[in-house]
Design a protein around this motif. Structure first.
Motif, PDB file in Angstrom:
ATOM      1  N   ARG A 150       0.946  -1.118   0.058  1.00  0.00           N
ATOM      2  CA  ARG A 150      -0.078   0.064   0.015  1.00  0.00           C
ATOM      3  C   ARG A 150       1.061   1.333   0.048  1.00  0.00           C
ATOM      4  O   ARG A 150       1.680   1.322   0.905  1.00  0.00           O
ATOM      5  CB  ARG A 150      -0.934   0.025   1.111  1.00  0.00           C
ATOM      6  N   HIS A 151       0.881   2.012  -0.958  1.00  0.00           N
ATOM      7  CA  HIS A 151       1.850   3.071  -1.280  1.00  0.00           C
ATOM      8  C   HIS A 151       0.997   4.227  -1.914  1.00  0.00           C
ATOM      9  O   HIS A 151       1.605   4.639  -3.116  1.00  0.00           O
ATOM     10  CB  HIS A 151       2.811   2.861  -1.994  1.00  0.00           C
ATOM     11  N   ASP A 152       0.092   5.095  -1.378  1.00  0.00           N
ATOM     12  CA  ASP A 152      -0.475   6.047  -1.755  1.00  0.00           C
ATOM     13  C   ASP A 152      -1.049   5.814  -3.309  1.00  0.00           C
ATOM     14  O   ASP A 152      -1.630   4.776  -3.527  1.00  0.00           O
ATOM     15  CB  ASP A 152       0.320   7.117  -1.643  1.00  0.00           C
ATOM     16  N   ASP A 153      -0.853   6.792  -4.142  1.00  0.00           N
ATOM     17  CA  ASP A 153      -1.392   6.648  -5.290  1.00  0.00           C
ATOM     18  C   ASP A 153      -0.456   5.911  -6.378  1.00  0.00           C
ATOM     19  O   ASP A 153      -0.848   5.274  -7.290  1.00  0.00           O
ATOM     20  CB  ASP A 153      -1.294   8.043  -6.194  1.00  0.00           C
ATOM     21  N   SER A 192      -5.904   4.660   4.426  1.00  0.00           N
ATOM     22  CA  SER A 192      -5.982   5.307   3.054  1.00  0.00           C
ATOM     23  C   SER A 192      -5.894   6.953   3.324  1.00  0.00           C
ATOM     24  O   SER A 192      -5.911   7.327   4.499  1.00  0.00           O
ATOM     25  CB  SER A 192      -7.417   5.079   2.464  1.00  0.00           C
ATOM     26  N   LYS A 193      -6.072   7.752   2.405  1.00  0.00           N
ATOM     27  CA  LYS A 193      -6.110   8.915   2.277  1.00  0.00           C
ATOM     28  C   LYS A 193      -7.260   9.645   3.068  1.00  0.00           C
ATOM     29  O   LYS A 193      -7.207  10.683   3.994  1.00  0.00           O
ATOM     30  CB  LYS A 193      -5.978   9.693   0.956  1.00  0.00           C
ATOM     31  N   ARG A 194      -8.263   8.768   3.161  1.00  0.00           N
ATOM     32  CA  ARG A 194      -9.369   9.466   3.581  1.00  0.00           C
ATOM     33  C   ARG A 194     -10.035   8.629   5.000  1.00  0.00           C
ATOM     34  O   ARG A 194     -11.027   9.249   5.728  1.00  0.00           O
ATOM     35  CB  ARG A 194     -10.822   9.556   2.608  1.00  0.00           C
ATOM     36  N   GLU A 195      -9.895   7.520   5.264  1.00  0.00           N
ATOM     37  CA  GLU A 195     -10.253   7.011   6.451  1.00  0.00           C
ATOM     38  C   GLU A 195      -9.497   7.022   7.503  1.00  0.00           C
ATOM     39  O   GLU A 195      -8.177   6.950   7.527  1.00  0.00           O
ATOM     40  CB  GLU A 195     -10.126   5.276   6.056  1.00  0.00           C
ATOM     41  N   LEU A 199      -7.140   1.462   8.524  1.00  0.00           N
ATOM     42  CA  LEU A 199      -7.815   0.592   7.817  1.00  0.00           C
ATOM     43  C   LEU A 199      -7.065  -0.788   7.184  1.00  0.00           C
ATOM     44  O   LEU A 199      -7.582  -1.531   6.736  1.00  0.00           O
ATOM     45  CB  LEU A 199      -8.411   1.379   6.514  1.00  0.00           C
ATOM     46  N   TYR A 200      -5.734  -0.565   6.961  1.00  0.00           N
ATOM     47  CA  TYR A 200      -4.892  -1.296   6.302  1.00  0.00           C
ATOM     48  C   TYR A 200      -3.865  -2.123   7.451  1.00  0.00           C
ATOM     49  O   TYR A 200      -3.061  -2.841   7.138  1.00  0.00           O
ATOM     50  CB  TYR A 200      -4.070  -1.109   4.999  1.00  0.00           C
ATOM     51  N   LEU A 201      -4.471  -1.825   8.608  1.00  0.00           N
ATOM     52  CA  LEU A 201      -3.480  -2.581   9.630  1.00  0.00           C
ATOM     53  C   LEU A 201      -3.119  -4.052   9.417  1.00  0.00           C
ATOM     54  O   LEU A 201      -1.888  -4.447   9.587  1.00  0.00           O
ATOM     55  CB  LEU A 201      -3.869  -2.071  11.057  1.00  0.00           C
ATOM     56  N   ALA A 202      -4.099  -4.765   9.320  1.00  0.00           N
ATOM     57  CA  ALA A 202      -4.149  -6.023   9.247  1.00  0.00           C
ATOM     58  C   ALA A 202      -2.991  -6.620   8.220  1.00  0.00           C
ATOM     59  O   ALA A 202      -2.464  -7.584   8.459  1.00  0.00           O
ATOM     60  CB  ALA A 202      -5.620  -6.967   9.094  1.00  0.00           C
TER      61      ALA A 202
END
Length: 334
Positions: A150-153, A192-195, A199-202
């Motif tokens: 997971r790396h932004d855009d 993510s940018k908005r949450e 969100l992606y911790l798992a």
């Protein structure tokens, strides 16, 4: 004697600041020899920048993707986010790093700790590819990464499936890393940018749990500049990171630039006590990285920007964070 006693009293009492500023020597735990177009200023420029900045030794890696200059774009982009053209997985980045190191003298080469990064993290063949690369240059590679998940855009721009730190392809890589005693530097955004929740911790926590014999370096502690642009500050980052450090002794944290503000330092540039306390509690688990990308003139500026935070730590802990902790996470054979 009276003057000397007064000076000593002032030295200790004036905001508990040391009379003489500390000087740090660094190990850079996060450095990319090439940029997103697989280009570099070259080794002479890198060595010059390291010497000027007091950087003792450095991790060195390529960039696992290359940015495409699309047929319809009249001007070449300067960065992966410069336009909407895709990026693609680029395995030759490791060849470029290895070739640059081979041109150095033995003394110069000892200053670098190369990490292998040129593989597709959504391909279950990745572990086999890494194994072959290790065999091609026995004893060269001392770690794996930076692995882009997971790396932004960049995630959306990269061709193929969305990379996750907890997919089966990466599980195979982690097992291989444990077998070869290699640390793994993973970029995995915590959200993510908005949450405004982890969100992606798992995606990073599951590998920590399932691969206890693999040493993980979490790039930027899961933060990023793009997240900060939208959220300013993630209030859940500190308590989440504290819990994870308590639970997973195989977790190490790369405090490169996106963690500096607004986490380690406040808007006035003063250290945040809660983060100082966290590093004091886990003094062997944090390290600094410049995260420069193919251009090296800012290395000293990047690392020295941590000085106010380092100065707030006990001196022995500060020196561990600045230099020793990265070296300690490398393969024991080193």
């Amino acid at each position: 004697m009276i003057v000397r006693a007064l000076a000593a009293t002032l030295c200790v009492g004036l905001l508990l600041q040391p009379c003489q500023a500390r000087e740090y020597r660094y190990s850079d735990a996060h450095l990319h020899y090439v940029d997103f177009f697989q280009e570099s200023e070259g080794m002479p420029a890198l060595l010059e920048a390291m010497d000027a900045a007091g950087i003792y030794q450095s991790m060195i890696s390529g960039i696992p993707v290359a940015k495409k200059w699309h047929e319809d774009e009249p001007k070449r982009p300067r960065y992966y986010a410069g336009d909407d053209a895709a990026a693609y997985w680029y395995s030759a980045t490791d060849v470029l790093v290895a070739a640059a190191l081979q041109k150095l003298s033995p003394e110069q080469r000892q200053r670098f700790h190369p990490f292998l990064s040129g593989f597709n993290p959504v391909d279950k063949n990745a572990a086999s590819h890494i194994e072959r690369t290790l065999e091609l240059n026995p004893g060269l590679w001392q770690g794996i990464g930076e692995v882009f998940t997971r790396h932004d855009d960049l995630t959306a721009l990269t061709s193929g499936d969305t990379p996750r730190a907890n997919n089966e392809a990466m599980n195979r890589v982690y097992r291989l890393a444990a077998e070869h005693d290699l640390p793994v530097l993973v970029h995995s955004n915590i959200t993510s940018k908005r949450e405004r929740n982890p969100l992606y911790l798992a995606e990073i926590e599951e590998p920590l749990r399932d691969h206890p014999h693999t040493r993980f370096i979490w790039a930027h502690a899961g933060s990023s500049l793009e997240i900060h642009r939208h959220q300013t500050k993630m209030d859940f980052l500190l308590p989440t990171l504290t819990r994870m450090l308590e639970r997973y002794p195989n977790l190490y944290v790369d405090l490169s630039w996106s963690v500096l503000e607004p986490y380690l330092l406040d808007k006035q540039g003063s250290p945040r006590q809660a983060w100082v306390d966290l590093v004091k509690r886990f003094p062997e688990r944090f390290m600094l990285g410049s995260d420069v990308v193919g251009r090296f003139g800012s290395m000293g500026e990047q690392l020295k920007s941590f000085t106010p935070f380092l100065d707030a730590l006990p001196e022995d802990v500060a020196r561990k964070v600045a230099r020793d902790n990265f070296l300690a996470v490398l393969p024991k054979a080193r």
